[in-house]
Scaffold this motif. Structure first.
Motif, mmCIF file in Angstrom:
data_model
loop_
_atom_site.group_PDB
_atom_site.id
_atom_site.type_symbol
_atom_site.label_atom_id
_atom_site.label_comp_id
_atom_site.label_asym_id
_atom_site.label_seq_id
_atom_site.Cartn_x
_atom_site.Cartn_y
_atom_site.Cartn_z
ATOM 1 N N ASN A 133 0.891 -1.211 0.077
ATOM 2 C CA ASN A 133 0.020 -0.046 -0.052
ATOM 3 C C ASN A 133 0.916 1.171 -0.057
ATOM 4 O O ASN A 133 0.349 2.265 -0.484
ATOM 5 C CB ASN A 133 -0.999 -0.132 1.319
ATOM 6 C CG ASN A 133 -1.921 -1.062 0.972
ATOM 7 O OD1 ASN A 133 -2.402 -1.409 -0.241
ATOM 8 N ND2 ASN A 133 -2.461 -1.722 2.241
ATOM 9 N N ALA A 134 2.156 1.037 0.669
ATOM 10 C CA ALA A 134 2.967 2.208 0.546
ATOM 11 C C ALA A 134 3.424 2.880 -0.749
ATOM 12 O O ALA A 134 3.648 3.908 -1.166
ATOM 13 C CB ALA A 134 4.125 2.079 1.692
ATOM 14 N N LYS A 135 3.509 1.664 -1.758
ATOM 15 C CA LYS A 135 4.212 1.751 -2.909
ATOM 16 C C LYS A 135 3.122 1.932 -4.017
ATOM 17 O O LYS A 135 3.400 2.049 -5.200
ATOM 18 C CB LYS A 135 5.154 0.972 -3.027
ATOM 19 C CG LYS A 135 6.281 1.005 -2.313
ATOM 20 C CD LYS A 135 7.332 -0.212 -2.357
ATOM 21 C CE LYS A 135 8.587 -0.001 -1.858
ATOM 22 N NZ LYS A 135 9.720 -1.031 -2.192
ATOM 23 N N ASN A 136 1.795 1.681 -3.690
ATOM 24 C CA ASN A 136 0.586 1.293 -4.622
ATOM 25 C C ASN A 136 0.981 0.359 -5.842
ATOM 26 O O ASN A 136 0.747 0.540 -6.866
ATOM 27 C CB ASN A 136 0.479 2.833 -5.149
ATOM 28 C CG ASN A 136 0.013 3.822 -4.370
ATOM 29 O OD1 ASN A 136 -0.902 3.257 -3.345
ATOM 30 N ND2 ASN A 136 -0.067 4.928 -4.680
ATOM 31 N N THR A 137 1.588 -0.729 -5.137
ATOM 32 C CA THR A 137 1.733 -1.761 -6.216
ATOM 33 C C THR A 137 1.090 -2.961 -5.794
ATOM 34 O O THR A 137 0.909 -3.414 -4.579
ATOM 35 C CB THR A 137 3.319 -1.934 -6.052
ATOM 36 O OG1 THR A 137 3.770 -2.753 -4.788
ATOM 37 C CG2 THR A 137 4.007 -0.975 -6.563
ATOM 38 N N VAL A 138 0.737 -3.779 -6.687
ATOM 39 C CA VAL A 138 0.248 -5.114 -6.536
ATOM 40 C C VAL A 138 1.035 -6.136 -7.400
ATOM 41 O O VAL A 138 1.411 -5.953 -8.479
ATOM 42 C CB VAL A 138 -1.270 -5.218 -6.793
ATOM 43 C CG1 VAL A 138 -1.489 -4.868 -8.220
ATOM 44 C CG2 VAL A 138 -2.136 -6.574 -6.543
ATOM 45 N N SER A 139 0.973 -7.519 -6.840
ATOM 46 C CA SER A 139 1.916 -8.395 -7.604
ATOM 47 C C SER A 139 1.052 -9.852 -7.483
ATOM 48 O O SER A 139 0.247 -9.918 -6.800
ATOM 49 C CB SER A 139 3.368 -8.582 -6.966
ATOM 50 O OG SER A 139 4.249 -7.632 -6.736
ATOM 51 N N LEU A 140 1.336 -10.589 -8.548
ATOM 52 C CA LEU A 140 0.835 -11.942 -8.639
ATOM 53 C C LEU A 140 1.714 -12.867 -8.836
ATOM 54 O O LEU A 140 2.510 -12.886 -9.971
ATOM 55 C CB LEU A 140 -0.103 -11.960 -9.795
ATOM 56 C CG LEU A 140 -0.983 -13.317 -9.852
ATOM 57 C CD1 LEU A 140 -2.061 -13.246 -8.684
ATOM 58 C CD2 LEU A 140 -1.904 -13.228 -11.133
ATOM 59 N N GLN A 141 2.177 -13.758 -7.786
ATOM 60 C CA GLN A 141 2.925 -14.928 -7.987
ATOM 61 C C GLN A 141 2.338 -15.929 -8.440
ATOM 62 O O GLN A 141 1.252 -16.433 -7.843
ATOM 63 C CB GLN A 141 3.568 -14.978 -6.676
ATOM 64 C CG GLN A 141 4.686 -16.375 -6.523
ATOM 65 C CD GLN A 141 6.020 -15.972 -7.444
ATOM 66 O OE1 GLN A 141 6.394 -14.864 -7.267
ATOM 67 N NE2 GLN A 141 6.394 -17.202 -8.193
ATOM 68 N N MET A 142 2.793 -16.529 -9.514
ATOM 69 C CA MET A 142 2.151 -17.782 -10.170
ATOM 70 C C MET A 142 3.019 -18.779 -10.293
ATOM 71 O O MET A 142 4.074 -18.938 -10.876
ATOM 72 C CB MET A 142 1.544 -17.408 -11.603
ATOM 73 C CG MET A 142 1.015 -16.141 -11.768
ATOM 74 S SD MET A 142 0.128 -15.471 -13.350
ATOM 75 C CE MET A 142 1.864 -15.031 -14.285
ATOM 76 N N ASN A 143 2.744 -19.913 -9.695
ATOM 77 C CA ASN A 143 3.363 -21.293 -9.692
ATOM 78 C C ASN A 143 2.705 -22.265 -10.284
ATOM 79 O O ASN A 143 1.341 -22.173 -10.326
ATOM 80 C CB ASN A 143 3.854 -21.618 -8.062
ATOM 81 C CG ASN A 143 4.735 -20.380 -7.389
ATOM 82 O OD1 ASN A 143 5.361 -19.802 -8.059
ATOM 83 N ND2 ASN A 143 4.360 -20.129 -6.281
#
Length: 118
Positions: A72-82
């Motif tokens: 939230n501090a960086k306004n980023t979202v990630s998706l780890q796909m395994n």
């Protein structure tokens, strides 16, 4: 105006992993939901995973394989796909619900291609 920049797509063999990232910038007062959607060849766009209100939700097809996370501090979202499968092949889009001062609206990224070979 809000801009979303996605990265991390590519070509991977079945069983492999990829990590997608999305960074939001611009006139952002607040962010609610942050999520990932995908659109496979000849298919409609579908929800993959979403994070909001302290909860996360996943499509049944990716549960146990994909993990969504946000900063939230960086306004980023990630998706780890395994454990990727050929049926995960699609263009992946991030979507962010943003309050810019004039109201809430959904902002979409440009999409990043994920191709899983068998």
């Amino acid at each position: 105006q809000v801009h979303l920049v996605e990265s991390g797509g590519g070509l991977v063999q079945a069983g492999g992993s990829l990590r997608l990232s999305c960074a939001a910038s611009g006139s952002i007062f607040s962010i609610k939901d942050m999520g990932w959607y995908r659109q496979g060849p000849g298919k409609s766009r579908e929800l993959v995973a979403v994070s909001g209100g302290g909860a996360t939700n996943y499509a049944d097809s990716v549960k146990g394989r994909f993990t969504i996370s946000r900063d939230n501090a960086k306004n980023t979202v990630s998706l780890q796909m395994n454990s990727l499968k050929p049926e995960d092949t699609a263009v992946y889009y991030c979507k962010v619900a943003v309050f810019s001062g004039l109201g809430w609206f959904d902002s979409w990224g440009q999409g990043t291609q994920v191709t899983v070979s068998s």
